[in-house]
Structures are given as structure tokens and as C-alpha cells.
Enzyme design. Structure first.
Site, short mmCIF file in Angstrom:
data_model
loop_
_atom_site.label_atom_id
_atom_site.label_comp_id
_atom_site.label_asym_id
_atom_site.label_seq_id
_atom_site.Cartn_x
_atom_site.Cartn_y
_atom_site.Cartn_z
N SER A 212 1.02 -4.07 -15.37
CA SER A 212 0.50 -5.19 -14.60
C SER A 212 1.55 -5.94 -13.79
CB SER A 212 -0.21 -6.17 -15.53
OG SER A 212 0.71 -6.68 -16.47
N HIS A 240 -5.78 -2.60 -16.92
CA HIS A 240 -5.67 -2.70 -15.46
C HIS A 240 -6.08 -1.40 -14.79
CE1 HIS A 240 -3.91 -6.70 -15.59
NE2 HIS A 240 -3.27 -6.27 -16.68
N LYS A 271 -11.49 -8.30 -17.63
CA LYS A 271 -10.90 -8.21 -16.28
C LYS A 271 -11.96 -7.61 -15.33
CE LYS A 271 -6.23 -7.71 -18.23
NZ LYS A 271 -5.92 -9.13 -18.43
N1 PLP Z 1 -3.25 -5.21 -22.36
C1 PLP Z 1 -2.85 -5.46 -21.09
C2 PLP Z 1 -2.09 -4.40 -20.34
C3 PLP Z 1 -3.16 -6.68 -20.48
O1 PLP Z 1 -2.76 -6.94 -19.23
C4 PLP Z 1 -3.88 -7.65 -21.23
C5 PLP Z 1 -4.21 -8.98 -20.65
O2 PLP Z 1 -3.50 -9.60 -19.94
C6 PLP Z 1 -4.26 -7.35 -22.53
C7 PLP Z 1 -3.94 -6.13 -23.07
C8 PLP Z 1 -5.05 -8.33 -23.35
O3 PLP Z 1 -6.38 -8.30 -22.89
P1 PLP Z 1 -7.41 -9.45 -23.34
O4 PLP Z 1 -7.34 -10.49 -22.28
O5 PLP Z 1 -8.72 -8.75 -23.43
O6 PLP Z 1 -6.92 -9.94 -24.65
#
Ligand code: PLP
Length: 425
Positions: A212, A240, A271
Site C-alpha cells: 500500500s 489492496h 476497502k
Molecule cells: N492488510 C493490509 C495490507 C492493509 O492495508 C490493511 C488496512 O490498512 C489491513 C490488512 C487491515 O485491514 P482492516 O482495515 O480490515 O483491518
């Protein structure tokens, strides 16, 4: 019919409602705690890493109103890749689920917290990813926190990309497997670590599908080849990627033609898939069955609220009906990336709606982001320690609901602001 009545509600609120206590606990301990916390907060401010939260006074979407002013702000910093966070059908599905199934379950899944909509959504997620089964969590953070400890023992090994998301890092910390960290997307280093890890019973390679901060995509084909060579399993975090990467939006594994080689997928409902909240693991049925028995964030946390389940379920329906939304997002990403590159900016990554505008200097990223907001464009600057020193950037995120005019306005504002602050000649 709810039978509590207003008297019961009054009892729940108690006499002290609305009057926060200044402090509780022994006075000296509270004073020490306050001093320590205030010093720590001051250190964060002093290090220039304080995170401010802007307050949005409208729905999430391409155009925002900020509290205390700014209407018509163009939003380029949400993970709302497909614009489903305020899609009318997604909202309607949430309202219907809320009315039919109530506000929440007041329970974890295995006590009395599983409704038919939870089972339906799990089945839909597994079908979407073409996997055997799926399990829901309150977030993908929880899914990542819960999987490694449940799956791996001290006899096993986990090999993790050094730039994996914090939740993968924390999940791995919680497990007792042998830990190997390979250099970001470096296949030579992964191979060396796989050779070292041959002595363990089971090897699991864990990577973000798309990263990200850089908008770059893991070399999954090569990772899967190495996994095959060294008899390892592959886990990907698709937060993502789910919903928009690959010809049908299935994710990085579809994009790179390795859907049959990746064993475990964790992803988010928070997301692209409606943006409400929630996460999941999808993969082989015995793994999902084991997670229902052993995964602590699943066992000891409340069930997903029906409205949230309704949003995600409708988002998946929309994506399984047509890939038009995902394709429109890809076209807009292309427009932004090529126009910004032509204007003289360096955009990290390739073909991903995360478009980091690389600036290098932390101050430059901060003042440019502020000046973009003055021009009605909401973007965020990232600098150390979120990204490496000297690699400050403004991260722009494209959504299917941005119009071509929105994209062009953003590029024009970047060009003006870039010239003003010396990022462009
Ligand atoms: N994994 C990645 C790569 C993320 O970017 C995020 C959130 O920013 C998460 C996990 C966590 O996701 P959640 O918002 O569903 O806890």
C-alpha cells in the site's frame, strides 16, 4: 418488539451520564501516568510524526465536505477503489439487513452469533475467490492476527516480505514458528531463506499481494515457482487487490495467473468491497474449520453486524455480475499515471490505483499536500517512519467514481503546486 422501556434505559445511563471524571485511581499514580503520557505525546509531536485526523462531514466519496468549512473537496486518499462505499444498492442492502436482522448479535459466532447472512457471505467470498471455504472476522487486522498462531507451530517456518503490513507482522509475532524475513520482493533472498528453512516441517511464504505504500505488486508467479521448488505454501494479503486487480477483480493471484497456486488469502471488506468493515480468510476447508476452533480474534470477538454483512454481500454481487466498475477504475488509474508522468512527476508502482507521487523530502511532501487541500484536493503526504527516510511522497488513490475531469483537476493542481514548491522545473 423491544420491552426494555425508557425506565430501563435511564438505569443503564446511571446518574453520572455526561459528567466525565477528571481522574480515577490513586492520585499519585494518575499524576505519574499523565506526566508520562504527555511526555510521550510531546515526543511524537517533536519527531514530526503526529497524525492529525481531518473530520469529514459528508458521506465517503469522490467529493467531500470537511467539518468546519470546505465543501466540494475532491477526495484522492480513500481506499474506496470502486466507489462502493456510498453506492445506493450497497446502502440499501445495509438498511435491509439492519431491519431484518437487527443492530448486532451481542455474541461471538460460536455462542449465538451466527446468522444465515454470515453463512451466505462466507459462501459468497469462497465462490468469488474460487476457494473451498471462508471465515469472517471483524477486520483483516484480526484475520492476520489470528491465522499464523492457529496454523503454525515451533516445528514450522514462516517467511515474510520485510514490507508486509503491520497486521501480518503482528500476527507472525504471536506465533511460535521459526521466522524468516526476506528483502522486499527479492526472489534471490527468498530462495536463500527457503533453503535455510528446509529443515522445518512446513514452510509458509507470506506476502501482501499489493503493497500500500508503493503501489507495487508482489511477484507472485516467481514466489509460487519458488514455493513449488521448496515445497512451501503461499499466503497473500489482498486488502489492496480484492475487487479490482485481475480481469474479473479477483485479485493479484488472478492478475498473475496463479489462482491455483496460492493456498491462503486474507482480505478486507473495509476497502473496495463496500468499505464498511470486516475481514476474512479463504482457502482449504480444513484450514477454515481449524480457524473456527482455534483463531483467537474469531473466537473471542463479536460477530460482524448485519448492516456490515449486508454491504459486503451486495458489493460482491455487483462485482460478480459485471467487471465494468473494476475496468473503469483501471482506465482512470491509467489516465492519472500517464498525465502525471508527462507533467514530470515520478509515480511509484505500476497499473495500481495507489499512485505514490515520489518527492523525497518530508517537508516538501507535507507543504505540497497542504497546498493541494487549499486548492480543494485532499491528498496525504507520507514520510519517515511510515516510509523510508528520503522517500517521502504524496499518496494518491484513484477510484472508479472519479470522473475524468476530477482526475484532470488533480493533475493540474499537482502541476501548479509542484512548480510553486520546486518539485517541478
Ligand atoms: N492488510 C493490509 C495490507 C492493509 O492495508 C490493511 C488496512 O490498512 C489491513 C490488512 C487491515 O485491514 P482492516 O482495515 O480490515 O483491518
Amino acid at each position: 418488539m423491544w420491552r426494555g422501556g425508557t425506565a430501563a434505559w435511564g438505569l443503564l445511563r446511571g446518574g453520572g451520564a455526561g459528567s466525565p471524571r477528571a481522574a480515577s485511581g490513586t492520585a499519585a499514580a494518575v499524576v505519574h501516568l499523565r506526566q508520562r503520557l504527555e511526555k510521550e505525546l510531546e515526543d511524537i509531536r517533536g519527531a514530526g510524526t503526529w497524525k492529525n485526523e481531518r473530520v469529514i462531514a459528508s458521506r465517503q466519496g469522490p467529493h467531500l465536505r470537511l467539518a468546519g468549512g470546505g465543501a466540494g473537496i475532491l477526495n484522492f486518499c480513500a481506499n474506496n477503489y470502486l466507489g462502493l462505499s456510498s453506492h445506493p444498492e450497497v446502502i440499501r442492502a445495509a438498511v435491509e439487513a439492519l431491519e431484518k436482522f437487527g443492530a448486532g448479535l451481542s455474541s461471538v459466532r460460536f455462542i449465538c452469533g451466527t446468522q444465515s447472512i454470515h453463512k451466505d457471505l462466507e459462501e459468497k467470498i469462497a465462490r468469488f475467490h474460487q476457494r473451498e471455504d471462508a471465515i469472517l472476522y471483524a477486520s483483516c487486522f484480526d484475520a492476520n492476527a489470528g491465522i499464523f498462531e492457529a496454523l503454525l507451530t515451533p516445528e514450522d517456518a514462516v517467511l515474510s516480505d520485510e514490507l508486509n503490513h503491520a497486521s501480518i507482522i503482528d500476527g507472525i509475532r504471536l506465533c511460535k514458528a521459526n521466522k524468516y524475513r526476506y528483502k522486499h520482493m527479492d526472489m534471490q533472498d527468498l530462495e536463500a531463506k527457503l533453503q535455510e528453512a528446509q529443515k522445518h516441517r512446513l514452510r509458509l511464504v507470506a506476502t501482501d499481494g499489493a503493497f500500500s505504500m508503493d503501489g507495487d505488486i508482489a511477484p507472485l508467479r516467481e514466489i509460487c515457482q519458488l514455493a513449488q521448488k521448496y515445497d512451501a505454501l503461499v499466503f497473500i494479503d489482498e486488502c489492496h487487490a480484492t475487487g479490482f486487480l485481475g480481469p474479473n477483480g479477483r485479485g493479484t493471484d488472478e492478475l498473475l495467473g496463479v489462482m491455483d497456486k496460492v493456498t491462503i488469502i486474507n482480505s478486507t471488506l473495509g476497502k473496495a468491497l463496500g468499505g464498511a468493515a470486516g475481514g476474512y480468510t479463504t482457502g482449504p476447508k480444513p484450514l477454515i474449520d481449524l480457524l473456527r476452533q482455534r483463531s483467537r480474534p474469531y473466537l473471542f470477538s463479536n460477530s460482524l453486524p448485519p448492516a456490515v454483512v449486508g454491504c459486503a454481500s451486495k458489493a460482491l454481487d455487483l462485482l460478480m455480475e459485471s467487471n465494468a466498475i473494476a475496468q473503469s477504475m483501471a482506465a482512470k488509474t491509467q489516465r492519472f499515471r500517464s498525465k502525471m508522468t508527462a507533467a514530470g512527476f515520478t509515480i511509484s508502482g505500476k497499473d495500481h490505483p495507489i499512485c505514490p507521487v515520489m518527492l523525497g523530502d518530508a517537508r516538501l511532501a507535507a507543504v505540497m499536500a497542504e497546498d493541494m487541500l487549499n486548492r480543494g484536493i485532499y491528498v496525504i503526504g507520507f514520510s519517515y517512519p511510515v516510509v523510508p527516510k528520503g522517500k517521502a511522497r504524496i499518496r494518491v488513490q484513484i477510484s472508479a467514481v472519479h470522473s475524468d475531469e476530477d482526475i484532470d483537476r488533480c493533475v493540474e493542481a499537482f502541476t501548479e503546486v509542484g512548480r510553486k514548491h520546486g518539485a517541478l522545473p
